[in-house]
Design a protein around this motif. Structure first.
Motif, PDB file in Angstrom:
ATOM      1  N   VAL A 115       0.757  -1.301  -0.097  1.00 29.99           N
ATOM      2  CA  VAL A 115      -0.075   0.124   0.321  1.00 29.99           C
ATOM      3  C   VAL A 115       0.473   1.104  -0.175  1.00 29.99           C
ATOM      4  CG1 VAL A 115      -1.187   1.375   1.602  1.00 29.99           C
ATOM      5  CG2 VAL A 115      -1.654  -1.125   1.141  1.00 29.99           C
ATOM      6  N   HIS A 135       3.566   1.481  -1.387  1.00 25.78           N
ATOM      7  CA  HIS A 135       4.476   1.823  -2.707  1.00 25.78           C
ATOM      8  C   HIS A 135       3.269   2.129  -3.608  1.00 25.78           C
ATOM      9  CE1 HIS A 135       8.014   0.221  -1.703  1.00 25.78           C
ATOM     10  NE2 HIS A 135       7.302  -0.910  -0.966  1.00 25.78           N
ATOM     11  N   GLN A 136       1.687   2.069  -3.399  1.00 20.87           N
ATOM     12  CA  GLN A 136       0.757   2.363  -4.338  1.00 20.87           C
ATOM     13  C   GLN A 136       0.805   3.579  -3.935  1.00 20.87           C
ATOM     14  OE1 GLN A 136      -2.369  -0.465  -3.105  1.00 20.87           O
ATOM     15  NE2 GLN A 136      -1.654  -2.183  -4.315  1.00 20.87           N
ATOM     16  N   TRP A 173       3.783   1.782  -7.304  1.00 21.92           N
ATOM     17  CA  TRP A 173       3.089   0.461  -7.590  1.00 21.92           C
ATOM     18  C   TRP A 173       1.935   1.259  -8.130  1.00 21.92           C
ATOM     19  CZ3 TRP A 173       4.606  -3.872  -3.809  1.00 21.92           C
ATOM     20  CH2 TRP A 173       5.502  -4.077  -3.293  1.00 21.92           C
ATOM     21  N   GLU A 174       1.199   0.405  -9.220  1.00 15.78           N
ATOM     22  CA  GLU A 174       0.142   0.859 -10.013  1.00 15.78           C
ATOM     23  C   GLU A 174      -0.695  -0.309  -8.855  1.00 15.78           C
ATOM     24  OE1 GLU A 174      -2.742  -0.500 -13.547  1.00 15.78           O
ATOM     25  OE2 GLU A 174      -0.559  -0.472 -13.594  1.00 15.78           O
ATOM     26  N   THR A 175      -2.360   0.547  -8.614  1.00 18.29           N
ATOM     27  CA  THR A 175      -3.228  -0.476  -7.803  1.00 18.29           C
ATOM     28  C   THR A 175      -4.393  -0.722  -8.583  1.00 18.29           C
ATOM     29  OG1 THR A 175      -3.206   1.885  -6.087  1.00 18.29           O
ATOM     30  CG2 THR A 175      -4.903   0.142  -6.024  1.00 18.29           C
ATOM     31  N   ARG A 176      -3.948  -2.190  -8.781  1.00 14.98           N
ATOM     32  CA  ARG A 176      -4.702  -2.911  -9.523  1.00 14.98           C
ATOM     33  C   ARG A 176      -5.533  -3.570  -8.678  1.00 14.98           C
ATOM     34  NH1 ARG A 176       0.073  -6.347 -12.448  1.00 14.98           N
ATOM     35  NH2 ARG A 176       1.507  -4.897 -13.586  1.00 14.98           N
ATOM     36  N   ARG A 231      -7.312   4.075  -1.991  1.00 17.38           N
ATOM     37  CA  ARG A 231      -6.324   4.786  -2.158  1.00 17.38           C
ATOM     38  C   ARG A 231      -6.231   6.439  -2.690  1.00 17.38           C
ATOM     39  NH1 ARG A 231      -4.757   4.128  -7.749  1.00 17.38           N
ATOM     40  NH2 ARG A 231      -6.521   5.411  -8.214  1.00 17.38           N
TER      41      ARG A 231
END
Length: 115
Positions: free
Chosen positions: A2, A4-5, A10-13, A21
């Motif tokens: 989280v 990193h998002q 990072w992408e939140t997929r 987020r």
């Protein structure tokens, strides 16, 4: 993950995490400065307990419940265990049995089976 998002690394997929987020992004704007740090899982016990506690409270408007944390100089169970009516700690009969293999004179048959 989280952290990193939130930092945009990072992408939140996961569709379930996107609203969280987005909400955090709105909250970030209310602070002059904010830092995020990742705590390894083994160092995460207090964080996990605080997250569990915070999920139990409902926030009314701008009022938040205060969570007070106190540090004890002995294990918590020592503070919660009361002495028996004879002034001995609850485990006295167990310790006596382990040391001498003798039951307390006042032990019932059920207590002897339990020991």
């Amino acid at each position: 993950m989280v952290i990193h998002q939130i930092k945009g690394e990072w992408e939140t997929r996961d569709a379930k995490l996107v609203p969280y987020r987005d909400h955090i992004q709105k909250l970030i704007d209310q602070f002059e400065r904010i830092d995020f740090y990742h705590n390894p899982r083994e160092d995460n016990q207090l964080d996990d307990a605080l997250a569990t506690l915070s999920s139990m409270f409902q926030i009314d408007g701008n009022e938040m419940s205060v969570i007070r944390i106190a540090s004890k100089d002995q294990p918590t169970y020592c503070c919660e265990i009361e002495s028996e009516s004879d002034g001995q700690p609850w485990y006295h009969d167990i310790m006596t049995y382990l040391k001498s293999k003798e039951y307390s004179p006042r032990a019932t048959e059920n207590e002897k089976r339990t020991l």
